[in-house]
Design a protein around this motif. Structure first.
Motif, PDB file in Angstrom:
ATOM      1  N   GLN A   1      -0.730  12.278  -5.113  1.00  0.00           N
ATOM      2  CA  GLN A   1      -0.874  10.837  -5.377  1.00  0.00           C
ATOM      3  C   GLN A   1      -1.194  10.057  -4.101  1.00  0.00           C
TER       4      GLN A   1
ATOM      5  N   ARG B   1      -5.746   7.767   0.059  1.00  0.00           N
ATOM      6  CA  ARG B   1      -5.180   6.476  -0.333  1.00  0.00           C
ATOM      7  C   ARG B   1      -5.148   5.534   0.878  1.00  0.00           C
TER       8      ARG B   1
ATOM      9  N   SER C   1       0.555  -1.448   2.139  1.00  0.00           N
ATOM     10  CA  SER C   1       1.597  -0.424   1.975  1.00  0.00           C
ATOM     11  C   SER C   1       2.806  -0.972   1.209  1.00  0.00           C
TER      12      SER C   1
ATOM     13  N   SER D   1       2.501  -2.958  -1.333  1.00  0.00           N
ATOM     14  CA  SER D   1       2.118  -3.295  -2.709  1.00  0.00           C
ATOM     15  C   SER D   1       2.248  -2.109  -3.671  1.00  0.00           C
ATOM     16  N   TYR D   2       2.523  -0.910  -3.152  1.00  0.00           N
ATOM     17  CA  TYR D   2       2.652   0.232  -4.053  1.00  0.00           C
ATOM     18  C   TYR D   2       3.977   0.168  -4.820  1.00  0.00           C
ATOM     19  N   GLU D   3       3.928   0.527  -6.080  1.00  0.00           N
ATOM     20  CA  GLU D   3       5.160   0.526  -6.886  1.00  0.00           C
ATOM     21  C   GLU D   3       5.272   1.836  -7.656  1.00  0.00           C
TER      22      GLU D   3
ATOM     23  N   GLU E   1      -4.435   1.383  -9.434  1.00  0.00           N
ATOM     24  CA  GLU E   1      -4.342   2.288  -8.267  1.00  0.00           C
ATOM     25  C   GLU E   1      -3.128   2.009  -7.366  1.00  0.00           C
ATOM     26  N   ARG E   2      -2.382   0.980  -7.686  1.00  0.00           N
ATOM     27  CA  ARG E   2      -1.192   0.700  -6.874  1.00  0.00           C
ATOM     28  C   ARG E   2       0.071   1.352  -7.448  1.00  0.00           C
ATOM     29  N   GLN E   3      -0.069   1.969  -8.597  1.00  0.00           N
ATOM     30  CA  GLN E   3       1.106   2.590  -9.229  1.00  0.00           C
ATOM     31  C   GLN E   3       1.187   4.078  -8.902  1.00  0.00           C
ATOM     32  N   LEU E   4       2.394   4.521  -8.562  1.00  0.00           N
ATOM     33  CA  LEU E   4       2.632   5.930  -8.238  1.00  0.00           C
ATOM     34  C   LEU E   4       3.759   6.433  -9.142  1.00  0.00           C
TER      35      LEU E   4
ATOM     36  N   ILE F   1       8.108   6.868   0.231  1.00  0.00           N
ATOM     37  CA  ILE F   1       7.143   5.787   0.478  1.00  0.00           C
ATOM     38  C   ILE F   1       7.596   4.918   1.654  1.00  0.00           C
TER      39      ILE F   1
ATOM     40  N   ARG G   1       5.400   4.291   4.940  1.00  0.00           N
ATOM     41  CA  ARG G   1       5.111   2.910   5.331  1.00  0.00           C
ATOM     42  C   ARG G   1       5.538   2.653   6.781  1.00  0.00           C
TER      43      ARG G   1
END
Lengths: 198, 221
Positions: B153, B157, B170, B172-174, B185-188, B202, B206
C-alpha cells in the motif's frame, strides 16, 4: 507404571492444559496461526524432554533448597541452545520462533513436570513424560489454532481453504476467542471423558 | 552432606559454571555464522527495497536481481554515510547515476521498537518500496504488518509535498478496515486487531521521512 502408561498419562489423562490448567498464557497468545502453534509446540517438546532428562539425572545430588533455581537454569539453558542453533542454521525459522523463546522459558508446564515427575523418577521415564506432556500441549494448541485460523483467516497453515466468499471472523484473530475456545475444549473433555468415565 | 550450609551454594555454582560454559562454547562456535546470516539477511532486505528502482532503469526483472545476490548487491548498492543523520543509508547506482535512496527508519510499535527500510525517489518525496526488517508485535496480529498486501500500500506513494507547506500530505492518510476497499488514494487498509501497530507504522514513516527530507534540504544535498 509402564512406559506406555507414563506417556498416555502425560499426554492425555493428566494433560497439562485441560487437566492441570498449566501453560494457558502461551495457549492463548499464539494460537491464532497453526504454524506458530506448531513451532512453539516443537520448541516445548524439545526443551521439556531434555530438561526432564537432565533434572532427573542429577536429582539425587540436587539439594531441595535450590532445586527450583537449578530447574530454571537447566530449562533456560536448553531454550538458549535451541535459539543459538536455529539462529545459526535455520534463520528463517528462528525469526518466527523469536518471540516465543521467552514464552518457552516461562511456560509453567516445564516447571510443573520438573517438580511433579522428573525430580522423583528415573531419567528415561522422565524423558517419556516430557515427550508425552509436550505432545499433549502441542495437541491442544493445534486444535485451538485450527479453529481460530480457519474462521479468522480462512486458511490452514497459511494455505487458503475457504474461498474469497468467506468473510473472516475478526473475533477469532483476537485473544478473547482463545478464552472461549479453550473453555469449550475443557468443558467438552470434562463432560464427555472424565465425567462419563466416573 | 546435602543439608550442610555450603553444599547448596557449591552445587549451584558448579551447575552455573557447567551450563554457562556449554552456552559460551556453543555461542563462540556459532557466532561467525550467526553474524554472517544477519549481515546477509540485512543486505538482501536492502537490495529488495531498491530492486524495483534498479529494475526500472536496467530492464532486469526484480527476481533476477534478487537471485543474483551477492553480486547484484556489489554491483548496484552503495553504502552512504551522512553525518548527524544517524542511520544506515544506501543508494542504488548505475554508471554513477543515483537511481534511488534507501534509509533505515525506526519507530515505536505496541510492544517494542520497529525497524524498517524505505527506498525513495532522488527528490525524497515518494516512497518506492518499504520493508519491515525487525519488529516485536503480536504474532498473528500486529506482526502481520510484514505481509505484502499491507506493505504494498505504501509503494509508489507520494509522502512529502513540503513539510513547511500548509498541507502536509503525510498527515492526510487515513486507515480503514482491512476488509474494506479504499475509496480514494488517501485511504490505507489497517491490520485487523492491530490498530495501534498500524498507526505506529504510518507515524514512523511520517516522522522519519520528514526528518530525512529536512536533513537533506538543510544540508543542500
Amino acid at each position: 507404571m509402564t512406559k506406555k502408561e507414563i506417556f498416555v498419562n502425560a499426554a492425555f489423562r493428566e494433560n497439562s492444559v485441560w487437566r492441570q490448567i498449566l501453560g494457558i498464557c502461551s495457549a492463548l497468545a499464539v494460537t491464532n496461526l497453526m504454524l506458530n502453534s506448531l513451532i512453539l509446540g516443537l520448541g516445548v517438546i524439545f526443551t521439556l524432554t531434555l530438561a526432564n532428562f537432565t533434572i532427573s539425572l542429577i536429582r539425587n545430588w540436587t539439594p531441595r533448597s535450590v532445586r527450583m533455581m537449578i530447574q530454571t537454569l537447566i530449562i533456560a539453558s536448553y531454550v538458549i541452545i535451541v535459539d543459538i542453533f536455529l539462529k545459526a542454521n535455520l534463520p528463517e525459522i528462528s525469526k518466527q520462533l523469536g518471540p516465543y523463546v521467552g514464552l518457552i522459558i516461562t511456560n509453567c508446564i516445564l516447571m510443573g513436570r520438573a517438580e511433579a515427575f522428573a525430580s522423583q523418577n528415573k531419567p528415561f521415564d522422565s524423558m517419556i513424560d516430557g515427550i508425552g506432556a509436550g505432545l499433549g500441549y502441542t495437541l491442544v494448541l493445534l486444535v485451538i489454532s485450527f479453529v481460530r485460523e480457519l474462521f479468522g483467516f480462512g486458511s490452514i497453515f497459511g494455505l487458503r481453504i475457504l474461498g474469497d466468499w468467506w468473510i473472516s471472523w475478526s473475533i477469532m484473530v483476537m485473544a478473547p476467542s482463545a478464552f472461549f475456545l479453550l473453555a469449550l475444549l475443557i468443558w467438552a473433555i470434562n463432560t464427555y471423558y472424565y465425567k462419563a468415565k466416573a | 552432606m546435602k543439608d550442610s550450609f555450603w553444599y547448596p551454594i557449591v552445587f549451584m555454582l558448579i551447575m552455573v559454571v557447567i551450563f554457562a560454559s556449554i552456552l559460551s562454547v556453543m555461542y563462540r562456535f556459532s557466532q561467525d555464522k550467526i553474524l554472517r546470516q544477519e549481515r546477509d539477511s540485512y543486505q538482501i532486505a536492502v537490495l529488495s527495497t531498491l530492486a524495483s528502482a534498479i529494475s526500472d532503469y536496467t530492464g532486469e526483472s526484480t527476481e533476477s536481481i534478487m537471485a543474483a545476490y551477492p553480486e547484484s548487491y556489489e554491483r548496484f548498492v552503495r553504502s552512504r554515510d551522512y553525518p548527524e543523520l544517524d542511520r544506515e543509508s544506501y543508494q542504488a547506482e548505475v554508471d554513477e547515476e543515483i537511481l534511488a535512496y534507501c534509509f533505515e527508519i525506526r519507530g515505536k510499535g505496541l510492544w517494542g521498537s520497529m525497524q524498517a527500510l524505505v527506498s525513495t525517489t532522488v527528490d525524497l518525496r515518494t516512497i518506492l518500496d518499504f520493508n519491515i526488517v525487525n519488529q516485536h508485535e503480536t504474532p498473528g496480529l500486529g506482526a502481520r504488518i510484514e505481509e505484502d498486501w499491507f506493505l504494498s500500500q505504501f509503494r509508489d506513494r507520494l509522502f512529502v509535498v513540503n513539510p513547511d507547506a500548509e498541507e502536509d500530505i503525510s498527515q492526510s492518510y487515513e486507515f480503514i478496515a482491512e476488509t474494506q476497499t479504499p475509496e480514494n488514494e488517501r485511504q490505507l487498509r489497517r491490520v485487523t486487531g492491530a490498530t495501534i501497530t498500524s498507526d505506529s507504522v504510518i507515524k514512523m514513516l511520517r516522522d522519519e521521512f520528514n526528518h530525512i527530507y529536512k536533513y537533506f534540504r538543510n544540508n543542500e544535498l
